[in-house]
Write an enzyme that holds these catalytic residues in place. Structure first.
Site, PDB file in Angstrom:
ATOM      1  CE  LYS A  13      -6.558 -25.982  14.056  1.00  0.00           C
ATOM      2  NZ  LYS A  13      -7.843 -25.413  14.282  1.00  0.00           N
ATOM      3  NE  ARG A  88     -13.207 -29.696  14.742  1.00  0.00           N
ATOM      4  CZ  ARG A  88     -13.258 -28.909  15.802  1.00  0.00           C
ATOM      5  NH1 ARG A  88     -13.320 -29.404  16.997  1.00  0.00           N
ATOM      6  NH2 ARG A  88     -13.274 -27.624  15.663  1.00  0.00           N
ATOM      7  NE  ARG A 122      -6.220 -22.015  26.721  1.00  0.00           N
ATOM      8  CZ  ARG A 122      -6.926 -22.460  25.678  1.00  0.00           C
ATOM      9  NH1 ARG A 122      -6.750 -21.943  24.493  1.00  0.00           N
ATOM     10  NH2 ARG A 122      -7.809 -23.418  25.840  1.00  0.00           N
ATOM     11  NE  ARG A 156     -11.463 -23.200  29.245  1.00  0.00           N
ATOM     12  CZ  ARG A 156     -11.426 -23.107  27.925  1.00  0.00           C
ATOM     13  NH1 ARG A 156     -11.448 -21.935  27.339  1.00  0.00           N
ATOM     14  NH2 ARG A 156     -11.339 -24.177  27.172  1.00  0.00           N
ATOM     15  NE  ARG A 167      -9.685 -29.210  24.695  1.00  0.00           N
ATOM     16  CZ  ARG A 167      -9.090 -28.141  25.226  1.00  0.00           C
ATOM     17  NH1 ARG A 167      -8.904 -28.078  26.527  1.00  0.00           N
ATOM     18  NH2 ARG A 167      -8.703 -27.139  24.469  1.00  0.00           N
TER      19      ARG A 167
HETATM   20  P1  ADP Z   1     -12.182 -26.780  20.106  1.00  0.00           P
HETATM   21  O1  ADP Z   1     -10.858 -26.716  19.377  1.00  0.00           O
HETATM   22  O2  ADP Z   1     -12.070 -26.593  21.580  1.00  0.00           O
HETATM   23  O3  ADP Z   1     -13.023 -27.949  19.695  1.00  0.00           O
HETATM   24  P2  ADP Z   1     -13.733 -25.013  18.341  1.00  0.00           P
HETATM   25  O4  ADP Z   1     -13.940 -23.542  18.503  1.00  0.00           O
HETATM   26  O5  ADP Z   1     -13.062 -25.459  17.095  1.00  0.00           O
HETATM   27  O6  ADP Z   1     -12.950 -25.438  19.655  1.00  0.00           O
HETATM   28  O7  ADP Z   1     -15.141 -25.776  18.429  1.00  0.00           O
HETATM   29  C1  ADP Z   1     -16.028 -25.586  19.508  1.00  0.00           C
HETATM   30  C2  ADP Z   1     -17.146 -26.611  19.419  1.00  0.00           C
HETATM   31  O8  ADP Z   1     -17.888 -26.409  18.216  1.00  0.00           O
HETATM   32  C3  ADP Z   1     -16.680 -28.072  19.333  1.00  0.00           C
HETATM   33  O9  ADP Z   1     -16.494 -28.630  20.598  1.00  0.00           O
HETATM   34  C4  ADP Z   1     -17.832 -28.724  18.590  1.00  0.00           C
HETATM   35  O10 ADP Z   1     -18.922 -28.986  19.443  1.00  0.00           O
HETATM   36  C5  ADP Z   1     -18.249 -27.654  17.619  1.00  0.00           C
HETATM   37  N1  ADP Z   1     -17.565 -27.770  16.312  1.00  0.00           N
HETATM   38  C6  ADP Z   1     -16.637 -26.922  15.785  1.00  0.00           C
HETATM   39  N2  ADP Z   1     -16.250 -27.325  14.565  1.00  0.00           N
HETATM   40  C7  ADP Z   1     -16.958 -28.450  14.291  1.00  0.00           C
HETATM   41  C8  ADP Z   1     -17.004 -29.349  13.182  1.00  0.00           C
HETATM   42  N3  ADP Z   1     -16.249 -29.169  12.098  1.00  0.00           N
HETATM   43  N4  ADP Z   1     -17.846 -30.395  13.273  1.00  0.00           N
HETATM   44  C9  ADP Z   1     -18.632 -30.587  14.336  1.00  0.00           C
HETATM   45  N5  ADP Z   1     -18.634 -29.802  15.413  1.00  0.00           N
HETATM   46  C10 ADP Z   1     -17.802 -28.729  15.408  1.00  0.00           C
END
Ligand code: ADP
Length: 214
Positions: A13, A88, A122, A156, A167
């Site tokens: 995405k 989210r 990856r 990783r 996840r």
């Molecule tokens: P991933 O897809 O691995 O979760 P992101 O870059 O989207 O990677 O997010 C990294 C971290 O940032 C998440 O694990 C979370 O701790 C925090 N985070 C990102 N977006 C949100 C959100 N909308 N609400 C709460 N925490 C968030």
């Protein structure tokens, strides 16, 4: 044109969000990127968020809410924006509704098999950190060895199949009520991540027939 892109890690995405954003000259706003920038700057938000991010759990809604609201007030958002990674959970979606009218929500999906293939491929160099994917064109010339520095490629821990499945499960549980919330408002479209950019674009703007293929 206020757009939300939903979808778990590994559905592609981010790439498509950036293409659409470029086409309309609107910014892509990724909550993960914003948080990482706050952490790097050691800001008050960054200091609070870091512990949660390190554990891989969601940062509390009130912290994210302030950060996103501030970002959406910047002048580059006046013609619209694409939100990536936010909202989210249901509370975030409701908070967002209080400050912004959302026009379209694109919900990307892919089978667990496809996601496992993408994320499970990856690898990164243990010496220089360069990234590869053994299941795509980003694979190294020689298996297990970095093209640039000859270092050993490693996976990783959170890209191992069991960790990926966990996840994905967590993501699905959190985002399911968000999907239902936008479905009820009739603004959500599901899109198979194997579809090309043109299909995506037709959903966002049906008046456009075809655009530069990428
Ligand atoms: P991933 O897809 O691995 O979760 P992101 O870059 O989207 O990677 O997010 C990294 C971290 O940032 C998440 O694990 C979370 O701790 C925090 N985070 C990102 N977006 C949100 C959100 N909308 N609400 C709460 N925490 C968030």
């Amino acid at each position: 044109m206020n757009i939300i892109f939903l979808g778990s890690a590994g559905v592609g995405k981010g790439t498509n969000a950036n293409r659409v954003a470029m086409h309309y000259s609107i910014p892509t706003i990724s909550s993960g990127d914003l948080l990482r920038a706050e952490v790097a700057a050691s800001s008050a938000i960054g200091k609070k968020a870091k512990a949660y991010m390190d554990k891989g759990v969601l940062v509390p809604n009130e912290i994210i809410d302030i950060m996103i609201k501030n970002r959406l007030q910047k002048p580059d958002c006046k013609n619209g924006f694409i939100l990536d990674g936010y909202p989210r959970n249901l509370e975030q979606a409701k908070l967002l509704d209080k400050s912004m009218k959302i026009d379209t929500v694109i919900n990307y999906f892919a089978s667990t098999k496809v996601i496992l293939e993408r994320l499970g491929g990856r690898m990164s160099c243990s010496k220089c950190d360069k990234g590869y994917n053994i299941n795509t064109i980003k694979k190294p010339k020689e298996a297990g060895i970095c093209d640039e520095c000859g270092g050993k490629l490693v996976q990783r821990d959170d890209d191992k199949p069991d960790a990926i499945k966990k996840r994905l499960d967590v993501y699905k549980k959190q985002v399911k009520p968000v999907i239902e919330y936008y479905k009820k408002q009739n603004i959500l479209t599901d899109i198979d991540s194997s579809y090309g950019y043109n299909e995506l674009h037709k959903i966002i703007d049906p008046t456009i027939k075809a655009i530069d293929s990428a």
